[in-house]
Design an enzyme around this catalytic site. Sequence first.
Site, PDB file in Angstrom:
ATOM      1  N   CYS A  36       0.818  -1.222   0.000  1.00  0.00           N
ATOM      2  CA  CYS A  36       0.000   0.000   0.000  1.00  0.00           C
ATOM      3  C   CYS A  36       0.847   1.265   0.000  1.00  0.00           C
ATOM      4  O   CYS A  36       0.323   2.361  -0.196  1.00  0.00           O
ATOM      5  CB  CYS A  36      -0.935   0.010   1.200  1.00  0.00           C
ATOM      6  SG  CYS A  36      -2.111  -1.355   1.223  1.00  0.00           S
ATOM      7  N   CYS A  41     -14.033   1.311   7.714  1.00  0.00           N
ATOM      8  CA  CYS A  41     -13.079   0.576   6.878  1.00  0.00           C
ATOM      9  C   CYS A  41     -12.987   1.192   5.488  1.00  0.00           C
ATOM     10  O   CYS A  41     -13.994   1.641   4.927  1.00  0.00           O
ATOM     11  CB  CYS A  41     -13.502  -0.882   6.741  1.00  0.00           C
ATOM     12  SG  CYS A  41     -13.741  -1.723   8.316  1.00  0.00           S
ATOM     13  N   SER A  42     -11.791   1.186   4.915  1.00  0.00           N
ATOM     14  CA  SER A  42     -11.625   1.683   3.548  1.00  0.00           C
ATOM     15  C   SER A  42     -12.268   0.715   2.564  1.00  0.00           C
ATOM     16  O   SER A  42     -12.248  -0.499   2.768  1.00  0.00           O
ATOM     17  CB  SER A  42     -10.143   1.861   3.220  1.00  0.00           C
ATOM     18  OG  SER A  42      -9.462   0.625   3.314  1.00  0.00           O
ATOM     19  N   HIS A  72      -9.295   3.763  -1.529  1.00  0.00           N
ATOM     20  CA  HIS A  72      -7.956   3.213  -1.305  1.00  0.00           C
ATOM     21  C   HIS A  72      -7.510   2.297  -2.456  1.00  0.00           C
ATOM     22  O   HIS A  72      -7.345   1.095  -2.269  1.00  0.00           O
ATOM     23  CB  HIS A  72      -7.956   2.450   0.020  1.00  0.00           C
ATOM     24  CG  HIS A  72      -6.628   1.916   0.455  1.00  0.00           C
ATOM     25  ND1 HIS A  72      -5.422   2.469   0.063  1.00  0.00           N
ATOM     26  CD2 HIS A  72      -6.310   0.855   1.266  1.00  0.00           C
ATOM     27  CE1 HIS A  72      -4.427   1.776   0.606  1.00  0.00           C
ATOM     28  NE2 HIS A  72      -4.947   0.802   1.334  1.00  0.00           N
TER      29      HIS A  72
END
Length: 412
Positions: A86, A231-232, A357
């Site tokens: 990430c 949460c993404s 994301h």
Amino acid sequence: MSPIYVAGVGMTPFGKHPSSSIKDLTRQAVEAALRDAGCDKAQVQAAYFANATQGHMDGQHMIRGQLALRAMGLEGIPVVNVENACASASTAFYLALNHVRSGAADIVLVVGAEKMFADDKARMFAAFDGAWDVHDTEAAKARLLQMGQGVSVPPGSQSTRPYSVFMDIYAAMGRMHMREFGTTQRQFAAVAAKNHAHSVHNPLAQYREACSIEQVLAAPPISYPLTLPMCSPVSDGAAAALVCSESGLKALQGSPGRAMRVLACVLQTGSERAPADLAHHLVRIAAEKLYAQAGIGPQDVSVAEVHDATAIGEVLQSELLGLVPMGQGGPAAERGETAIGGRIPINPSGGLESKGHPIGATGLAQLFELVTQLRGEAGARQVPQARIALAENGGGLAGVEEAVACLTLLGR
């Protein structure tokens, strides 16, 4: 040391883009960054291309950047492909920065692009499976989940639908934080509610609907203490930046006053430590190096974008970066200190939870937001008098923490 600048930034909307390819998303972000900097394609001397999942999702390995950039007419220059979980995009930025600093080029393009959403949910969530040690999966999972011991999990607080195993890991970290510091689920929900409120004013965010703390708590559970809005999401998107030396900046047609200076940038990998030994967390170590490199302290930071793959992540990172005292990330969010207008605004973009994301683009999307803030061009989400901006972007898991983190400070 000669100054290095971010001369231009560009970003696509984040979300689901079924009709757009990696090449399409790359072109949109790069063209936006070039326009922003007043840069012609022919002036770009090198490029760093970040992507983490295309090999898994569609089988394109090894030459992703060369193909994506050639499709939009950028060819015949050095192109380096960067995959670092990430933190791929921020790592690409770190490498581009050092490319310019070395004197090898004056104008370098950095781009991150990702297409992650798919109808095949098993394949989509499996994209995350390689972000920890695949030769030690069960032992690693047991070690990470053990961090959450000592906090009881209420019945019905675990989702029965597919989700990334990383959410279980974040949940365990969250329960450890609850055990060690007394953080509450409501405080994690306050982080999510704050970020969803910020994203209402971000036209590029995946989610743009505000929700209250009560709505966050009442939302479908994922893994205690996480609910869905904490949460993404899975996202598609791209972001880009032009990194320039002083002479490179003078060669561009854009306004020099809109270029932001890179004050410091640190890339850090993790090491073995006890779960509760947060003084030796890789982000704490990286932050100490970052502030020393820039000659400032956390009290000087005006605004920050941190890696909130979950609300738990934002609480922990705000503490590790020294923006709030250890154990106070939850209460600070609940008091409004990390909201726009608060003492230290964090994730005015909406963060990963709301903005989205697409993991190979995330680090550059953070820099897009921070450059926009420093320019005073963020509109209704503008942080007043922003002068120094901090980005923290982490990736993968090794031991009991992220495998890598990249931190960047920008200033006017």
